[in-house]
Design a protein around this motif. Structure first.
Motif, PDB file in Angstrom:
ATOM      1  N   ALA A  66       0.812  -1.218   0.000  1.00 39.57           N
ATOM      2  CA  ALA A  66       0.000   0.000   0.000  1.00 39.57           C
ATOM      3  C   ALA A  66       0.852   1.278   0.000  1.00 39.57           C
ATOM      4  O   ALA A  66       0.492   2.260  -0.643  1.00 39.57           O
ATOM      5  N   ARG A  67       1.987   1.251   0.723  1.00 41.80           N
ATOM      6  CA  ARG A  67       2.831   2.457   0.780  1.00 41.80           C
ATOM      7  C   ARG A  67       3.312   2.819  -0.629  1.00 41.80           C
ATOM      8  O   ARG A  67       3.268   3.979  -1.049  1.00 41.80           O
ATOM      9  N   LEU A  68       3.761   1.814  -1.363  1.00 46.31           N
ATOM     10  CA  LEU A  68       4.229   2.076  -2.725  1.00 46.31           C
ATOM     11  C   LEU A  68       3.054   2.448  -3.636  1.00 46.31           C
ATOM     12  O   LEU A  68       3.204   3.283  -4.528  1.00 46.31           O
ATOM     13  N   ALA A  69       1.907   1.839  -3.385  1.00 45.72           N
ATOM     14  CA  ALA A  69       0.726   2.192  -4.189  1.00 45.72           C
ATOM     15  C   ALA A  69       0.388   3.663  -4.012  1.00 45.72           C
ATOM     16  O   ALA A  69       0.041   4.365  -4.966  1.00 45.72           O
ATOM     17  N   LYS A  70       0.539   4.128  -2.772  1.00 49.72           N
ATOM     18  CA  LYS A  70       0.256   5.536  -2.484  1.00 49.72           C
ATOM     19  C   LYS A  70       1.248   6.445  -3.239  1.00 49.72           C
ATOM     20  O   LYS A  70       0.860   7.450  -3.840  1.00 49.72           O
ATOM     21  N   ILE A  71       2.512   6.047  -3.198  1.00 48.98           N
ATOM     22  CA  ILE A  71       3.524   6.830  -3.919  1.00 48.98           C
ATOM     23  C   ILE A  71       3.189   6.850  -5.410  1.00 48.98           C
ATOM     24  O   ILE A  71       3.231   7.901  -6.062  1.00 48.98           O
TER      25      ILE A  71
ATOM     26  N   THR C 276      27.407 -10.760  -5.705  1.00 50.16           N
ATOM     27  CA  THR C 276      26.856 -10.767  -4.351  1.00 50.16           C
ATOM     28  C   THR C 276      25.602  -9.879  -4.311  1.00 50.16           C
ATOM     29  O   THR C 276      24.558 -10.291  -3.834  1.00 50.16           O
ATOM     30  N   ASP C 277      25.744  -8.667  -4.839  1.00 51.71           N
ATOM     31  CA  ASP C 277      24.629  -7.723  -4.862  1.00 51.71           C
ATOM     32  C   ASP C 277      24.241  -7.396  -6.300  1.00 51.71           C
ATOM     33  O   ASP C 277      25.093  -7.349  -7.190  1.00 51.71           O
ATOM     34  N   PHE C 278      22.961  -7.113  -6.445  1.00 54.40           N
ATOM     35  CA  PHE C 278      22.453  -6.524  -7.683  1.00 54.40           C
ATOM     36  C   PHE C 278      22.227  -5.050  -7.384  1.00 54.40           C
ATOM     37  O   PHE C 278      21.714  -4.705  -6.324  1.00 54.40           O
ATOM     38  N   GLY C 279      22.624  -4.178  -8.272  1.00 53.05           N
ATOM     39  CA  GLY C 279      22.409  -2.756  -8.022  1.00 53.05           C
ATOM     40  C   GLY C 279      21.820  -2.058  -9.228  1.00 53.05           C
ATOM     41  O   GLY C 279      22.081  -2.442 -10.378  1.00 53.05           O
ATOM     42  N   ILE C 280      20.997  -1.041  -8.958  1.00 51.13           N
ATOM     43  CA  ILE C 280      20.513  -0.186 -10.047  1.00 51.13           C
ATOM     44  C   ILE C 280      20.786   1.270  -9.685  1.00 51.13           C
ATOM     45  O   ILE C 280      20.918   1.634  -8.519  1.00 51.13           O
ATOM     46  N   ARG C 281      20.890   2.084 -10.712  1.00 51.48           N
ATOM     47  CA  ARG C 281      20.927   3.531 -10.542  1.00 51.48           C
ATOM     48  C   ARG C 281      19.772   4.136 -11.335  1.00 51.48           C
ATOM     49  O   ARG C 281      19.377   3.604 -12.363  1.00 51.48           O
ATOM     50  N   VAL C 282      19.286   5.247 -10.810  1.00 50.47           N
ATOM     51  CA  VAL C 282      18.113   5.896 -11.392  1.00 50.47           C
ATOM     52  C   VAL C 282      18.470   7.347 -11.697  1.00 50.47           C
ATOM     53  O   VAL C 282      19.149   8.003 -10.903  1.00 50.47           O
ATOM     54  N   SER C 283      17.995   7.826 -12.836  1.00 51.62           N
ATOM     55  CA  SER C 283      18.462   9.106 -13.353  1.00 51.62           C
ATOM     56  C   SER C 283      18.440  10.239 -12.330  1.00 51.62           C
ATOM     57  O   SER C 283      19.442  10.908 -12.114  1.00 51.62           O
ATOM     58  N   SER C 284      17.313  10.452 -11.675  1.00 44.14           N
ATOM     59  CA  SER C 284      17.211  11.624 -10.796  1.00 44.14           C
ATOM     60  C   SER C 284      17.747  11.354  -9.402  1.00 44.14           C
ATOM     61  O   SER C 284      17.695  12.239  -8.550  1.00 44.14           O
ATOM     62  N   LEU C 285      18.242  10.147  -9.158  1.00 44.09           N
ATOM     63  CA  LEU C 285      18.678   9.807  -7.801  1.00 44.09           C
ATOM     64  C   LEU C 285      20.197   9.775  -7.670  1.00 44.09           C
ATOM     65  O   LEU C 285      20.747   9.149  -6.760  1.00 44.09           O
ATOM     66  N   ALA C 423      14.264   2.237  -4.577  1.00 43.11           N
ATOM     67  CA  ALA C 423      14.535   3.433  -5.371  1.00 43.11           C
ATOM     68  C   ALA C 423      13.299   4.329  -5.429  1.00 43.11           C
ATOM     69  O   ALA C 423      13.399   5.561  -5.323  1.00 43.11           O
ATOM     70  N   LEU C 424      12.138   3.707  -5.556  1.00 44.82           N
ATOM     71  CA  LEU C 424      10.917   4.519  -5.614  1.00 44.82           C
ATOM     72  C   LEU C 424      10.650   5.202  -4.272  1.00 44.82           C
ATOM     73  O   LEU C 424      10.232   6.368  -4.223  1.00 44.82           O
ATOM     74  N   GLU C 425      10.930   4.491  -3.194  1.00 50.19           N
ATOM     75  CA  GLU C 425      10.803   5.110  -1.858  1.00 50.19           C
ATOM     76  C   GLU C 425      11.741   6.319  -1.764  1.00 50.19           C
ATOM     77  O   GLU C 425      11.365   7.374  -1.259  1.00 50.19           O
ATOM     78  N   ALA C 426      12.974   6.142  -2.244  1.00 56.06           N
ATOM     79  CA  ALA C 426      13.954   7.229  -2.175  1.00 56.06           C
ATOM     80  C   ALA C 426      13.510   8.405  -3.042  1.00 56.06           C
ATOM     81  O   ALA C 426      13.673   9.576  -2.673  1.00 56.06           O
ATOM     82  N   PHE C 427      12.941   8.082  -4.182  1.00 55.45           N
ATOM     83  CA  PHE C 427      12.436   9.125  -5.068  1.00 55.45           C
ATOM     84  C   PHE C 427      11.329   9.917  -4.372  1.00 55.45           C
ATOM     85  O   PHE C 427      11.314  11.161  -4.391  1.00 55.45           O
ATOM     86  N   ALA C 428      10.421   9.189  -3.728  1.00 55.94           N
ATOM     87  CA  ALA C 428       9.324   9.848  -3.020  1.00 55.94           C
ATOM     88  C   ALA C 428       9.869  10.724  -1.895  1.00 55.94           C
ATOM     89  O   ALA C 428       9.425  11.855  -1.696  1.00 55.94           O
ATOM     90  N   LEU C 429      10.866  10.191  -1.182  1.00 62.14           N
ATOM     91  CA  LEU C 429      11.471  10.942  -0.079  1.00 62.14           C
ATOM     92  C   LEU C 429      12.085  12.233  -0.597  1.00 62.14           C
ATOM     93  O   LEU C 429      11.946  13.309  -0.009  1.00 62.14           O
ATOM     94  N   GLN C 430      12.757  12.133  -1.723  1.00 61.72           N
ATOM     95  CA  GLN C 430      13.404  13.299  -2.314  1.00 61.72           C
ATOM     96  C   GLN C 430      12.381  14.373  -2.675  1.00 61.72           C
ATOM     97  O   GLN C 430      12.657  15.560  -2.645  1.00 61.72           O
TER      98      GLN C 430
END
Lengths: 77, 528, 433
Positions: A66-71, C276-285, C423-430
């Protein structure tokens, strides 16, 4: 119909057709619905059994709940 | 130098742009097919290709191009045609290549509305029944893809509903719902709807079973439906302001197939009520408005609007306007014989109370309107003037007796359906409540609905009968009377006649409408 | 030019965030489609990346990682390359030095470079140079070593080091002279043709390798003064079906770097893994990596090997998926669908179609005949990945978990969804959401 009416573009169907494309609601009642069913598959099955054009979506919730859905509702898709 | 005769030979280059020759040949064919174009070619500007195009009379001798440039060349009989062909070439090159070359087969699961629209460009309507917290997001995607939407899901917040409907209105889309159970669009029944004959009555309803009852009663009276547009239970609230209702009225007003209007809703917020009635009055089409329980006495002058307070009255008012009068014998399958003896049970027992156990919320509301004058009526989904009963679900789950009063219960309300299917989908979840009320020696009448149509259980009478089999035949003495109505049509997926017959066989008194059933229950309970 | 430009963090000016993100992503994809990648040169690594000249820098695949967390093949490759560079006398010495912190480890991605599997890049290796002529940036990748026992799969024995020396001393200089004597090779064009010939540019590079050989051969012949050396190089290139992979990877890097740091854009600019890890980078981040534990590929194994032998997924090669190739272009390559165990050849198109759903657009220049000229899905949008719940699909080689054995199979792996949700959480935080 007078020529003046045509010049105003109010009653001239050709003038109207040159305007913005038909809004979705305007055609709702005129054409048989072609349906995308998002959710309960039974609805799509019943529509298909009546010969209605229907696409069943293989829907699942967004990753992260839900948190991501909100975003997503804010940042769009 | 090729002999161009009277032709206009033009070319353009697109630098550093590669497409393979097969794709380019397809595009060349499309250009050649254009009016007044005699020949056209799109090719990568290799020396060999340049030579081919020169020999075909499509290029001047010298073209400043490298092999990684794309050259578009046309020969046409007019300058405009040549120009237009080159513009078309640019457009085709810029178009997504899948649309340029036809659609894919789509044999895999479709995961998004966007993908569905890409695969089926005709798709114009989304029916959404995902969990409520995700429903508004999906509906938003649908309207942004140019679709009208029916949101069956409930548990969508008011804020989300408002934002969705405002955006839809801007985009020129209609959002039916959320919590919209029923619609019939251009003859197609959506979600919980009945197979009714097509006709010229356009219905707008904020309630699913309300639409079903009215359209079925009209169908039984020989009056057909043009469209039935659901708007969701909250559309006429002060927060939403009737956005979808007003849009739906606009659509039906403009619809050639619709000759009269019916609006069905719980009583709306006052300012919304005025707004909606003004809109209905502005239509040249005759209209019946049923704000359940609101007989219109408080209404301002409303022109051609007939205000009625029950679903049955709405159907009757429309039928009279079409047929001139009501034909009482339209429903042969329904038992209308044998007027009950008033108060047949009242004198010799404590059986005094009506226990209405409803699957359809609006049918429950209509029953409250009719019974409302009787003091002590309780409901878990009470309309104004009826006492609220919050403990009904708890009482029934504990197997305890209902309060010593007339009780009209909506078993589709949230407190009954949490984690369970709606009783229209699985009527068996009503079984315990029926059994309990029949065992309760204060019950005079058990009042039931039986809702047919698409979406509903395929044999709802069977679950009622499973309970009745445990009791002697209802007589109002040892066992309470059972009174029911069946909302449905002969063309529904369930067999309407067989449903009625099965109930009659077990001693259920089947009435032709919910309102008639309530009236009969009133008489049987001595309230006549 | 350095890739370490701090990202500009902006806050939205209006309420219409979704429209701004879409506009930013449109710009990002326009930059991707406008790219003009050209293979222009082969240069010594410390010339290409001057930072490599100082200290004992080892660039590796994937997001940043310490020696202590590296997988077997990565450690094996590091030991081998340290011996190759003359920093250690033996493989054992090299491992001790690594554990003692005597080498600096950095991701290739931090230096405009990429490398397949272990992705070793050090000062004296020859690097191919792909220049994005539209934006003027350059990207680097080592020359593909061929199949079998090779350093990218953690191989580090005498034969591996000997081949690296030959690449450094013979192949690299010859290719350099040949390319400098040409106008360069238009890689976009080669890839477009390769797609119509059954390549997807990750696990199948047969056609593109052939096309590249065809482009380079005349120039190589013109600059070569030794027919035997020339024959050896042509045979090496012609005998390696994956020769083009490294060119494609440098191409991917050259296309994606100009897409970095676009404010509000949610387009993925790099996907990479270090075993060991998979990583992504995102344009605006900005420079941030969003990482999660890398997954095991599901696939087919060469005779004599099973999934017990497999190392988790590894390499910068996922840059080709980032530009819409590899798993995203599976529909172009039914043969690969069989090779990587993706099901029936006729199912290959479904992978491509499903990736369209998580991408912002498609590439009209890179189209797939077998899918009615569907363009490859282009511009992975983290919003759509999360919304659809569909992770990018990657075609990958499978390395043996022990260093030095090499490739044991090929398969499919998904990018971990957590990278995208984080990444999407970080984008939202930004954005202050």
């Amino acid at each position: 119909m007078s020529l003046n009416d045509n010049k105003n573009g109010k009653t001239d169907p050709i003038a109207r057709s040159g305007a913005a494309p038909l809004k979705p609601a305007a055609s709702l009642l005129n054409v048989a619905p072609h349906i995308v069913n998002v959710g309960v598959p039974g609805f799509a099955e019943e529509l298909a059994s009546q010969g209605v054009s229907v696409v069943q979506l293989d829907w699942r919730p967004p990753a992260g709940g839900a948190r991501l859905a909100k975003i997503l509702s804010i940042v769009g898709t | 130098m090729p002999d161009t005769g009277n032709l206009f030979v033009y070319h353009r280059l697109r630098r550093q742009y590669y497409l393979d020759s097969v794709a380019l040949m397809r595009l060349s064919q499309q250009l050649t097919a254009a009016e007044d174009v005699s020949d056209a070619a799109l090719m990568m500007a290799t020396p060999a290709n340049i030579e081919i195009m020169q020999n075909a009379g499509l290029l001047e001798a010298n073209v400043d191009a490298s092999p990684s440039d794309l050259v578009m060349a046309v020969a046409a009989t007019t300058s405009d045609a040549a120009d237009n062909a080159l513009k078309l070439a640019e457009t085709l090159l810029d178009a997504p290549s899948s649309s340029r070359a036809g659609k894919a087969s789509g044999e895999q699961p479709v995961r998004s509305i966007r993908q569905a629209v890409a695969l089926s460009p005709d798709a114009n309507f989304a029916l959404i029944s995902v969990p409520g917290e995700f429903a508004a997001a999906e509906a938003g995607k649908a309207i942004r893809n140019g679709m009208n939407v029916m949101v069956f899901s409930d548990n969508v917040s008011v804020d989300e509903e408002l934002a969705l409907k405002q955006e839809a209105r801007e985009l020129g889309c209609l959002v039916m719902g959320p919590d919209c159970g029923t619609a019939i669009i251009a003859g197609v029944p959506l979600a919980f709807a009945n197979r009714v004959n097509r006709g010229s009555v356009g219905v707008v309803g904020a309630s699913g079973t309300g639409i079903q009852e009215v359209t079925c009663l009209l169908d039984r009276a020989g009056v057909g439906i043009s469209h039935a547009i659901g708007v969701g239970g909250r559309d006429l609230s002060a927060q939403i302001g009737g956005i979808s209702t007003l849009q739906a009225l606009d659509l039906l007003d403009a619809d050639d197939a619709t000759e009269s209007l019916v609006l069905i809703s719980k009583p709306p917020a006052a300012q919304v009520r005025d707004l909606v009635l003004q809109r209905v009055a502005a239509s040249k089409k005759p209209a019946v408005v049923c704000f359940i329980g609101d007989d219109g006495s408080a209404a301002d002058a409303v022109g051609q609007i007939q205000m009625v307070s029950t679903l049955e009255a709405a159907a009757n008012a429309v039928t009279r306007s079409y047929k001139g009068s009501l034909d009482a014998s339209t429903s042969a399958a329904v038992d209308t014989s044998g007027e009950p003896t008033p108060g047949a049970t009242a004198s010799n027992s404590q059986r005094r109370f009506i226990r209405g156990l409803y699957c359809g919320g609006t049918l429950c509301a209509e029953a409250q309107v009719i019974l409302g004058a009787h003091a002590g009526l309780l409901s878990n989904a009470s309309i104004p003037g009826v006492e609220q009963l919050d403990t009904a679900a708890d009482t029934i789950n504990r197997g305890a007796d209902l309060p010593a009063a007339h009780c009209l219960l909506d078993l589709g309300a949230d407190e009954f359906t949490r984690g369970k299917p709606h009783p229209m989908i699985e009527p068996a979840i009503r079984d315990a409540a029926i059994e309990q009320s029949m065992s309760d020696d204060t019950t005079a009448v058990v009042l039931l609905d039986c809702v047919l149509g698409y979406g509903s259980h395929i044999d709802p009478a069977a679950s009622i009968i499973r309970v009745l089999e445990k009791f002697p035949r209802p007589d109002g003495k040892a066992v309470p009377h059972i009174v029911a109505s069946v909302t449905g049509t002969e063309n529904d997926p369930q067999d309407f006649a067989a449903q009625v017959a099965a109930l009659l066989e077990y001693g259920v008194q089947v009435c032709e409408s919910n309102a008639a059933a309530v009236r009969r229950a009133q008489i049987l309970a001595g309230l006549g | 030019m350095t890739s370490e430009i701090p990202s500009s963090v902006t806050t939205p000016k209006t309420d219409d965030i979704a429209a701004q993100v879409t506009a930013a992503n449109k710009l990002a994809v326009e930059r991707m489609l406008a790219a003009e990648p050209v293979l222009v040169d082969v240069v010594n690594a410390q010339e290409a990346i001057p930072e490599l000249a100082e200290g004992r820098k080892i660039l590796h695949a994937g997001p940043p990682i310490d020696w202590s967390r590296m997988c077997g093949p990565m450690r094996g490759a590091i030991a081998g390359i340290a011996v190759f560079e003359g920093w250690a006398g033996s493989l054992a010495d090299a491992e001790n030095m690594a554990a003692a912190g005597e080498f600096e480890f950095h991701p290739n991605h931090h230096f405009n470079a990429v490398g397949p599997m272990t992705g070793m890049t050090t000062r004296s290796q020859p690097l191919m140079v792909v220049e994005n002529r539209k934006f003027g940036n350059r990207a680097f990748c080592a020359i593909n070593e061929g199949l079998g026992k090779v350093m990218r799969f953690g191989g580090n024995d005498e034969s591996v080091l000997k081949r690296l020396a030959w690449l450094r001393d013979v192949a690299g200089p010859l290719m350099q002279q040949a390319l400098r004597g040409s106008d360069g090779v238009d890689v976009k064009n080669v890839i477009a043709r390769g797609l119509t010939m059954g390549d997807e540019m990750h696990q199948r590079n047969v056609a593109c390798s052939g096309l590249l050989l065809r482009e380079l051969s005349p120039h190589l012949a013109r600059v070569s003064k030794d027919a035997d050396q020339l024959a050896e190089l042509l045979a090496f290139m012609g005998g390696n079906d994956q020769f083009f992979l490294n060119v494609g990877m440098a191409t991917g890097k050259s296309i994606m770097d100009p897409v970095r740091d676009i404010p509000m854009s949610t387009i993925v600019t790099a996907m990479s893994r270090n075993g060991t890890d998979f990583g992504i980078r995102v344009s605006s981040l900005g420079d941030r990596w969003f990482t999660a534990a890398v997954e095991m590929p599901q696939g087919l194994y060469f005779p004599g090997f099973t999934e017990k032998d497999a190392n988790p997924d590894m390499g910068d090669s996922t840059i080709v998926e980032t530009i819409g190739l590899g798993g995203f272009a599976m529909g172009a390559s039914p043969a690969v669908a069989g090779f990587v165990g993706a099901g029936a050849a006729s199912d290959a198109g479904n992978y491509t179609r499903s990736m369209l759903d998580i991408c912002f657009s498609e590439n009209p220049e890179w189209s797939i005949p077998g899918l009615d000229y569907q363009g490859v899905p282009t511009g992975i949008d983290i919003r759509r990945v999360v919304d659809a719940g569909v992770a990018p699909v990657i075609n990958t080689g499978i390395a043996h978990r022990e260093p030095g054995i090499g490739q044991v199979g090929a398969g499919i792996v998904r990018a971990p969804m957590d990278c995208f949700t984080d990444a999407l959480e970080a984008f939202a935080l930004q954005l202050g959401i």
